[in-house]
Structures are given as structure tokens and as C-alpha cells.
Design a protein around this motif. Structure first.
Motif, PDB file in Angstrom:
ATOM      1  N   THR A 136       0.834  -1.212   0.189  1.00 47.33           N
ATOM      2  CA  THR A 136      -0.095   0.043  -0.083  1.00 47.33           C
ATOM      3  C   THR A 136       0.852   1.152  -0.175  1.00 47.33           C
ATOM      4  O   THR A 136       0.581   2.084  -0.691  1.00 47.33           O
ATOM      5  CB  THR A 136      -0.724  -0.056   1.405  1.00 47.33           C
ATOM      6  N   ALA A 137       1.703   1.390   0.726  1.00 51.41           N
ATOM      7  CA  ALA A 137       2.570   2.477   0.996  1.00 51.41           C
ATOM      8  C   ALA A 137       3.413   2.856  -0.347  1.00 51.41           C
ATOM      9  O   ALA A 137       3.236   3.873  -0.897  1.00 51.41           O
ATOM     10  CB  ALA A 137       3.667   2.280   2.039  1.00 51.41           C
TER      11      ALA A 137
ATOM     12  N   HIS B  97       2.412   1.764  -3.290  1.00 53.61           N
ATOM     13  CA  HIS B  97       1.299   1.940  -4.368  1.00 53.61           C
ATOM     14  C   HIS B  97       0.996   3.506  -4.315  1.00 53.61           C
ATOM     15  O   HIS B  97       1.110   4.084  -5.268  1.00 53.61           O
ATOM     16  CB  HIS B  97       0.092   1.151  -4.140  1.00 53.61           C
ATOM     17  N   VAL B  98       0.691   3.987  -3.287  1.00 53.05           N
ATOM     18  CA  VAL B  98       0.406   5.417  -2.964  1.00 53.05           C
ATOM     19  C   VAL B  98       1.731   6.411  -3.196  1.00 53.05           C
ATOM     20  O   VAL B  98       1.429   7.632  -3.686  1.00 53.05           O
ATOM     21  CB  VAL B  98      -0.424   5.946  -1.648  1.00 53.05           C
TER      22      VAL B  98
ATOM     23  N   PRO C 237       0.055  -5.716   3.524  1.00 60.37           N
ATOM     24  CA  PRO C 237       0.693  -4.663   2.775  1.00 60.37           C
ATOM     25  C   PRO C 237       0.659  -3.618   3.643  1.00 60.37           C
ATOM     26  O   PRO C 237      -0.508  -2.952   4.066  1.00 60.37           O
ATOM     27  CB  PRO C 237       0.148  -4.514   1.406  1.00 60.37           C
ATOM     28  N   GLY C 238       1.722  -3.065   4.008  1.00 56.89           N
ATOM     29  CA  GLY C 238       1.776  -1.616   4.843  1.00 56.89           C
ATOM     30  C   GLY C 238       2.076  -1.973   6.179  1.00 56.89           C
ATOM     31  O   GLY C 238       1.799  -1.141   6.938  1.00 56.89           O
TER      32      GLY C 238
ATOM     33  N   SER D   9       2.879   4.817   7.254  1.00 59.98           N
ATOM     34  CA  SER D   9       3.580   5.079   6.211  1.00 59.98           C
ATOM     35  C   SER D   9       2.744   5.825   5.063  1.00 59.98           C
ATOM     36  O   SER D   9       1.738   6.282   5.310  1.00 59.98           O
ATOM     37  CB  SER D   9       3.979   3.714   5.441  1.00 59.98           C
ATOM     38  N   GLY D  10       3.332   6.032   3.910  1.00 56.39           N
ATOM     39  CA  GLY D  10       2.323   6.881   3.084  1.00 56.39           C
ATOM     40  C   GLY D  10       2.763   8.028   2.817  1.00 56.39           C
ATOM     41  O   GLY D  10       4.030   8.474   2.988  1.00 56.39           O
TER      42      GLY D  10
ATOM     43  N   VAL E 217      -1.650   3.693   6.696  1.00 53.62           N
ATOM     44  CA  VAL E 217      -1.059   4.320   5.325  1.00 53.62           C
ATOM     45  C   VAL E 217      -1.864   5.616   5.293  1.00 53.62           C
ATOM     46  O   VAL E 217      -3.058   5.684   4.988  1.00 53.62           O
ATOM     47  CB  VAL E 217      -1.233   3.398   4.221  1.00 53.62           C
TER      48      VAL E 217
ATOM     49  N   MET F 297      -2.923   9.042   3.410  1.00 50.51           N
ATOM     50  CA  MET F 297      -2.970   9.230   2.009  1.00 50.51           C
ATOM     51  C   MET F 297      -3.434  10.918   1.810  1.00 50.51           C
ATOM     52  O   MET F 297      -4.076  11.493   2.393  1.00 50.51           O
ATOM     53  CB  MET F 297      -4.133   8.506   1.240  1.00 50.51           C
TER      54      MET F 297
ATOM     55  N   THR G  38      -4.226  11.161  -4.052  1.00 49.77           N
ATOM     56  CA  THR G  38      -4.624   9.639  -3.988  1.00 49.77           C
ATOM     57  C   THR G  38      -5.971   9.675  -4.553  1.00 49.77           C
ATOM     58  O   THR G  38      -6.817  10.276  -4.104  1.00 49.77           O
ATOM     59  CB  THR G  38      -4.374   9.144  -2.617  1.00 49.77           C
TER      60      THR G  38
ATOM     61  N   VAL H 118      -7.509   2.893  -4.817  1.00 49.52           N
ATOM     62  CA  VAL H 118      -7.226   2.332  -3.604  1.00 49.52           C
ATOM     63  C   VAL H 118      -7.962   1.183  -3.354  1.00 49.52           C
ATOM     64  O   VAL H 118      -7.474   0.071  -3.191  1.00 49.52           O
ATOM     65  CB  VAL H 118      -7.109   3.284  -2.518  1.00 49.52           C
TER      66      VAL H 118
ATOM     67  N   PHE I 141      -6.908  -1.505  -5.586  1.00 53.05           N
ATOM     68  CA  PHE I 141      -5.522  -1.882  -5.394  1.00 53.05           C
ATOM     69  C   PHE I 141      -5.982  -3.071  -4.459  1.00 53.05           C
ATOM     70  O   PHE I 141      -5.267  -4.249  -4.441  1.00 53.05           O
ATOM     71  CB  PHE I 141      -4.833  -0.778  -4.911  1.00 53.05           C
ATOM     72  N   PHE I 142      -6.462  -2.718  -3.385  1.00 53.99           N
ATOM     73  CA  PHE I 142      -6.749  -3.826  -2.153  1.00 53.99           C
ATOM     74  C   PHE I 142      -7.342  -5.113  -2.738  1.00 53.99           C
ATOM     75  O   PHE I 142      -7.268  -6.097  -2.322  1.00 53.99           O
ATOM     76  CB  PHE I 142      -7.674  -3.327  -1.093  1.00 53.99           C
TER      77      PHE I 142
END
Lengths: 168, 647
Positions: free
Chosen positions: A97-98, A100-101, B251-252, B408-409, B482, B484, B488, B493, B496-497
Motif C-alpha cells: 500500500t505504501a 502504491h500510494v 501490505p503496509g 507510512s504513505g 497508510v 493518503m 490519491t 485504492v 488496489f486492495f
């Protein structure tokens, strides 16, 4: 002179093959009677040969007394197992995710376009295999990829290509 | 005696074969069975070297986590050692490589103790200056200190807002001790809880203490740990198993990785205590193969614990026996689910099964099994040390303790953050995280990975704990957070998931296998501008069906990111469907780049285009070849004249 060199490289291949067979034999003997051994055996066999060929799967199945269909079932279920030869350099582009963004998919697009292969494919010269990975757990450095065992962070499409080009 | 873990003289007789119940206490406070000053001094010297040198000495800690290693920290250790021996400082300065400090983006990190000076982004060429200026002349090298957005410079570790806002209890050893040394862990009080448990408590008392603390599993579902242990203890059967779930696949999320890399012995100690409480003699650690450093450090830790007699039979002469096997995962997200993980250990395809029976009754090889997450187990030694009641005072009443989040992000300070439960999202994202990077606006925060959801501005003052987040449509999950920014696309998103869960579905049950596929197709159509309003209705119906009829957690939770984005960002979906427009400019089918007539032909965009899609003569307006363009937006970011347009 040239002939001699060819012969010696052939010898080397044979030696390597012998060495692999010995390692495989050792592995199969060690795990022959261990319950639940299939996955570690496939992992270590793949480490020896680089990928799981049909012959290798048949050998493992018969020695562990597991039907080949079940071995295939396991080998195709987990993303770590490969049924095709792979490149000398494995590129794993993180698609977490991180990443990706912060533009991970753009890094992937650029690599695909440069190498001319898709995700999970190997270049014709067997130099690179391009893969995606769900998360490398280095989200603070997003976007990230791994070239073999080296993690490369804070990528841009251009920086990623530069890293690839410096691989021999 | 060459290390803290070795015998001091011939009178000391602890070995795995002849275990001594006072072994650990003797190492740190001993010798206990004989009175010898020389032995005592030797021990104290080793402990000083590990924990904190006296004032005349200092320790340079080089971060060796994955982040810092990837930016070149291994090299720094050698350079430092060279430079230190060149100046003859070997006796007063010790260089030590530890694990992750959680502040990865600012790596490589150098932390100098005891002063606590914290250097960031250290390069090989800085080492000479660091040694002469800091170590010899006592002057801090200001340009290598951490500087926040406002330009304030922070010389000391705990003053940096990223650390000042945290309560690092479970992460206390990460970045402080050498994870490859059991002596380091023992010197800072490690394995003391195990000693206490084995010598002073019955298994029932241990479970009672864990229940009293109110600790809830950190893997995502938040099930009370005490209750899980109690039911496994009650389950009939001689053989029982403890499994440490180290298959962190969200993820993340990367807190488990950091704990395994930074403090592996704490996880082993947690497993030993769990084993004693439940009546188990065999533990498994199921670790992701994508974490090579964590696997390597676990192997070292297990070997050291065995050698010290802390794993094996008759541990510390208590009669308790326990050993641990490390299993490497083979890359399947669904193996994070308990029953799928057990199938994988048994050598099968990692597919979940119907519950009940629960794993605590029939788990691995059909035996009662306790499956705990890495972070849960790392909480155990700390919990036993401070006692259940005191632990229960931390955090909130229904979610006691702290939680580690992987921030993150689009946040200024991404990293690992440990905070008491109940802190608000705003305090975490804007306080510790330092807000949104590059001066952009906040749009959403995605919590709990593929099983979680997206929250918006209106939720920023929500306390972060198991229950209040669930009420708003997200979950703590494993702790991924994460952030955003405004650029974004929320539809992207959601897509994506779903692309992730769709490819990771094991395929056993139809709603998950087929449902996610259809949902993904709809979301892809929306992103490509080819969807109709009817598709949105179908999508919502599929969400309900997949959620309520799937077999395991993966299927039941995978519609969550879609449901929450639909709830809070519906207008973005509508813009894609009705206006065929991506408001954030992300969805590549709906975006086109072109160069306006005011292009000066500087060539910067052409030079930086990764696919060579830009052509043009110098000082003449350039053009973009649409068929080659991958819409990465590099040209837009590079152009200094505003000539590149996103349509």
C-alpha cells in the motif's frame, strides 16, 4: 585452444550437476520420514536447482511417497515456488500500500517497458526475472524493490532503471 | 570467562545437561553459589559493556535494520572501527550494530550513547569528521542532526517529536541491544519473566495474570489472550502446540518484522511462558520467507537459547521442557489465517477450514494449539514482569497496553510508532508523524491492511483502539496505517486492495474465489471509465454477499476497503462513472499528458522520461508520444515552466 576450453566448461557443468545431485540426495534422506516435510524439501530443492523441473518434482514425490499431483498442488499454491527457469538477477518490485500510494506501480511500468517482460516473466537472455511482491516491510522507504537480496528504497522510475542498468 | 553467558570459574556448573535454577540471576547479579570478587567484577564489566558504558566511555550504535542497511549502514561500522583505532580510541569507544530504530527514511542512523546524540542520513564520507569533531573534540556535528519541517534541529534522541510522542515499551530493546547476542538480552533483564514464572507461579496463575491484564491478540482480531490460553490448557490431550504467527503479510505493516529483527529473544521468551502456561513442549515459528534478516536472527536466537539451556529439557532445573522449530513460509497471504497456517506447517496447501472446532481444541496435527502473533508474544515477558493489574492500567479499559503501528504513505515521518491504545489518529499522524509531506492536504488514512478500511478527516479525533475503529468501519488489524494525501485516488485504492485479495484468495470457497473476481472486474471498469451506475449497485451487493458467506477472515474482510471508500468517497466513484474523470489524476486510462505551446524546449522532461516517450529539438516545443507514455507524471514534476499539462 578453443576446443579445450569448451571441454573444460563441459566438465565444470558435469561437476556442478554431480554436486547438485549429492545435495539433493542428502536433503531427501534427511527428510524422508518427517511428517510435513514437503514444503521445506521443495524450498531447499529449489535452492539447489534454481527452479522445480518436472523431473525434480517426480523425484521428490516418489521419495517422500506423496502423489505427484499433491506435490504440484503445493508447488503451484505458494508464490515462492517456480516451475520455470529464472534469471540471474531477480527483481522484486514491492506493490504494498505504501509503495502504491507513492508511485510503486509507475516504477513497475517503467521496468516492464525497459525489460520488455511482464510480472513473473524472465527476459530471453535469462538475465532478469521481474516479479511483484505484496509487501517487503520497508514501507518507510517506499517505493521499494529488491534486486536479489539488496533492498533499494526511495525509488523513482528513472532511479529504478539506473539500478537495473548497473547489474552485470 | 569470555562472555556474560559463560561460567565464571570451575565452581559454576550450569549446562543444559546439569541445569541450575539460579543460572540467569547468577549471570547478572552473581556469582550466587560462591563468594568471589573477581568473578563478580568480571560479570559487572560484561554488563557495563552491554547496557551502558560508564561515563568515561561511549558507545556508537549503528542501526542495522533493513531500512538503514539498504541505505548503506553496514559499511559505516567498518569505517568507524578503522577511524577509531587510527586515533587510538578503542578503549573508550565501542561500535555496536543493532536493529531497527523505526525511523527508516532518515537512515542510516547513528546513535551515540550515553549522551543520546542522534545522527541521521550519515554517509561514509561523514565518518572522519564525526570521529574528530564529536569523539575527540566533543563538538556535535550539527549538519547531521535531525531537522524538522520548521527548521528546528534536534540533537538528542528523545527530543525528536517522532520519538517524544511515543511510549516504547515493547520496542524498548529495538535499536538498543545487539539482537544477535543473548548476553545483551539477558543484561537488560531478559528471560527474568521466564525465571519468575517457572519458579514462583503455577500454570494456572500465569493464565490468571494474562487474563487479568486484559491483553488482546495483536494479530488483528483482538481475541483475549488469557481466554485463548485457558481453553487450550483445559483441552484434553498430552500433546499441545504453541505457534508464533510471524507470517505478517498485510501490505503496509512491518512491526512483526522489526520485533523479530530487533528483539528475537523477547518472542522466544513469550513462547516459553505460553508453553509453560498451556502445558506444551513444542513450539513452531511460522515466518515469512520474504523476511530473510528476521529468519537469520531467529535462527541465531534459537541456537543461543538452546546452548544456554533455555530451550530443551528441564529448563532451569524446573522440570519444564520446551523446544522451538522455525518454519519458513512459502508465500501465501492466506497463511496468516490460523487454520491455513497449520495446514501449511503440515505440508499441505495453505487453505483454511471451517471453525469450530477451534484451534485451541483441534489445531496443528489435530492437537490443541495456541496461535499467537509476534507482537502478542513480545508483550508477554513485559506483562509478567509488571503484573497483570498494572499492565491493565495502560491504554484504554477495553484495549489495554500499547500498540505498534507502521506509519507510512504520505506522512512526513514514516516509521514504526508505539503508542498507548486510545491515542487519537490526529495525535499519531500529525503529532508523531509530523503531518502530510510536501505541504499537501490530508485525504484519508487506511488502517488494518486489506481487512481494514479508509477513514477521513472527520475521524481524526477518534481514539485508536479495537472497538472505536470498528464502529467507524475500519480495524486496527495488524497495525498498518497508510496516510493518503489529496493526490490519491480512492477508487484506485479500493481496486488496489481488491486486486491483492483476489490474487491471494485460496479458492476453496466460491464467494471469495468468484465474488472477489467479479468485484475486481467492476472496479477496473470504473477506473477505466467504462462503468455504468448499475455496476455500483452490483458492487455493493457483492460486498454484502462475500462478507457474509465467505469461509475465512480473508473473504469476510476483503470487501471492507471497498465498503468504506464507497461510504466516505462516493463522489469520486461517481466522477469516474458519470463524468469519466479521475479527480486525483491517478487512473491512467482517464489521464493524458501533453505539452503546451509555451514549452521552451529545455529538454528536462525528455531527459527524465523513463520510457523515451518525449521528443523534440532543443529550444523547440516538445511532444509526447501517447502510445509510449506510461503516464508516470515525471515530466509534469520536472517541468519548470508549467508547460506539461495533465488532461
Amino acid at each position: 585452444m578453443r576446443n579445450l576450453m569448451e571441454v573444460s566448461s563441459l566438465d565444470k557443468d558435469l561437476l556442478q550437476e554431480k554436486d547438485r545431485q549429492l545435495k539433493l540426495e542428502e536433503l531427501l534422506t534427511k527428510y524422508q520420514n518427517t511428517p510435513g516435510a514437503l514444503i521445506p524439501v521443495l524450498q531447499q530443492a529449489q535452492e539447489i536447482y534454481g527452479y522445480l523441473s518436472p523431473e525434480l518434482i517426480r523425484t521428490i514425490s516418489s521419495r517422500l511417497r506423496i502423489p505427484a499431483s499433491r506435490t504440484y498442488g503445493v508447488a503451484t499454491f505458494y508464490s515462492q515456488f517456480h516451475l520455470q527457469p529464472r534469471g540471474r538477477h531477480i527483481i522484486k518490485v514491492c506493490q504494498g500500500t505504501a509503495c502504491h500510494v507513492r508511485g510503486g506501480s509507475k516504477v513497475m511500468e517503467a521496468l516492464k517497458s525497459y525489460l520488455g517482460v511482464g510480472a513473473g516473466e524472465t527476459t530471453a537472455d535469462l538475465k532478469f526475472t521481474l516479479e511483484t511482491v505484496a509487501c517487503l516491510g520497508a514501507c518507510g522507504l517506499a517505493p521499494v524493490m529488491m534486486i536479489n537480496d539488496q533492498t533499494e528504497g526511495q525509488l523513482t522510475p528513472a532511479k529504478a532503471l539506473q539500478k537495473i542498468k548497473s547489474c552485470d | 570467562m569470555r562472555s556474560l553467558m559463560e561460567a565464571c570459574c570451575q565452581l559454576c556448573n550450569h549446562t543444559p545437561a546439569t541445569p541450575c535454577s539460579k543460572y540467569l540471576l547468577c549471570r547478572t547479579e552473581g556469582p550466587l553459589c560462591h563468594d568471589n570478587d573477581q568473578c563478580r567484577q568480571q560479570r559487572q564489566r560484561f554488563i557495563r559493556e552491554v547496557i551502558l558504558p560508564d561515563n568515561s566511555r561511549s558507545q556508537i550504535i549503528v542501526c542495522g535494520g533493513t531500512g538503514c542497511s539498504s541505505s548503506g549502514s553496514a559499511n559505516l561500522v567498518d569505517l568507524l572501527n578503522q577511524e577509531i583505532s587510527k586515533h587510538g580510541l578503542g578503549d573508550v569507544v565501542q561500535v555496536k550494530r543493532t536493529s531497527c530504530h523505526g525511523f527508516c527514511e532518515n537512515g542510516p542512523i547513528l546513535h551515540i550513547k550515553p549522551a543520546g546524540v542522534f545522527y541521521t542520513k550519515v554517509k561514509p564520507e561523514d565518518i572522519k569528521e564525526l570521529v574528530t569533531s564529536h569523539l575527540i573534540n566533543g563538538r556535535i556535528v550539527e549538519r547531521l542532526l535531525y531537522q524538522d519541517n520548521s527548521g528546528t534541529v534536534y540533537p538528542y534522541f528523545w527530543d525528536i517529536p517522532f520519538y517524544a510522542g511515543q511510549t516504547r515499551l515493547i520496542l524498548r530493546n529495538c535499536g538498543q541491544i545487539n539482537p544477535e547476542s543473548i548476553a545483551d538480552y539477558v543484561a537488560v533483564g531478559g528471560y527474568r519473566s521466564l525465571v519468575k514464572v517457572l519458579q514462583q507461579m503455577s500454570p494456572d496463575e500465569v493464565i490468571e495474570e494474562v487474563t487479568l491484564s486484559g491483553l488482546r491478540g495483536r494479530g488483528g482480531a483482538g481475541f483475549p489472550t488469557g481466554r485463548k490460553w485457558a481453553s487450550a490448557r483445559k483441552a484434553p490431550g498430552e500433546i499441545k502446540y504453541i505457534i508464533c504467527n510471524a507470517d505478517e503479510g498485510d501490505p503496509g505493516a512491518f512491526m512483526d518484522r522489526s520485533l523479530l529483527e530487533g528483539d528475537p529473544h523477547a518472542v522466544l521468551e513469550g513462547m516459553l511462558i505460553a508453553g509453560y502456561a498451556v502445558g506444551s513442549t513444542r513450539g513452531y515459528i511460522y515466518c515469512r520467507a520474504e523476511y530473510p534478516l528476521a529468519i537469520q536472527r531467529l535462527k541465531i536466537a534459537i541456537g543461543q537459547a538452546r546452548e544456554a539451556g533455555l530451550l530443551g529439557s528441564n529448563i532451569l532445573n524446573s522440570g519444564f521442557a520446551f523446544d522451538i522449530v522455525l518454519k519458513e513460509g512459502a508465500g501465501a497471504f492466506v497463511c496468516g489465517e490460523g487454520t491455513a497456517l497449520q495446514a501449511s506447517i503440515e505440508g499441505l496447501r495453505g487453505m483454511p477450514r471451517v471453525k469450530p472446532p477451534r484451534s485451541t481444541e483441534k489445531g496443528l496435527w489435530e492437537k490443541p494449539t495456541v496461535l499467537n502473533n509476534v507482537e502478542t508474544l513480545a508483550n508477554i515477558p513485559f506483562l509478567m514482569q509488571m503484573g497483570g493489574t498494572a499492565y491493565g492500567q495502560l491504554g484504554t479499559a477495553k484495549s489495554p497496553g500499547t500498540k505498534i503501528f507502521a506509519l507510512s504513505g504520505a506522512v512526513t515521518n514514516p516509521g514504526l510508532v508505539e503508542v498507548p491504545m486510545g491515542l487519537t489518529l490526529r495525535e499519531i499522524i500529525f503529532g508523531i508523524g509530523g503531518g502530510i509531506r510536501d505541504g499537501k492536504g490530508f485525504k484519508a488514512v487506511q488502517l488494518g491492511g486489506p481487512s481494514g478500511g479508509c477513514l477521513t478527516e472527520q475521524h481524526l479525533d477518534l481514539p485508536v483502539d479495537f472497538d472505536s475503529l470498528a464502529g467507524a468501519g475500519a480495524t486496527i488489524g495488524s497495525g498498518g496505517m497508510v496516510v493518503m494525501a489529496e493526490d490519491t485516488c480512492m477508487v484506485d485504492v479500493a481496486r488496489f486492495f481488491l486486486a491483492f485479495t483476489q490474487s491471494e484468495s485460496c479458492g476453496k470457497c466460491t464467494p471469495c474465489r468468484e465474488g472477489t473476481k467479479r468485484m475486481l472486474e467492476i472496479l477496473e471498469r470504473i477506473c477505466q471509465g467504462e462503468a455504468e451506475l448499475k455496476d455500483l449497485e452490483d458492487l455493493e451487493r457483492l460486498c454484502r454477499v462475500v462478507k457474509s458467506t465467505s469461509l475465512c477472515g480473508l473473504g469476510q474482510a476483503c470487501p471492507n476497503p471497498v465498503i468504506s471508500t464507497l461510504k466516505y468517497f462516493r463522489s469520486e466513484f461517481l466522477a469516474h462513472i458519470i463524468e469519466k474523470r479521475c479527480p486525483a489524476g491517478v487512473c491512467s486510462s482517464l489521464v493524458k499528458y501533453s505539452i503546451a505551446a509555451n514549452c521552451r524546449g529545455c529538454g528536462l522532461c525528455r531527459k527524465n522520461c523513463p520510457v523515451g516517450a518525449i521528443e523534440g529539438e532543443r529550444q523547440q516545443p516538445h511532444t509526447i508520444a501517447e502510445d509510449k507514455c506510461i503516464k508516470c507524471g515525471v515530466c509534469l514534476a520536472q517541468c519548470k515552466f508549467g508547460a506539461v499539462l495533465r488532461l
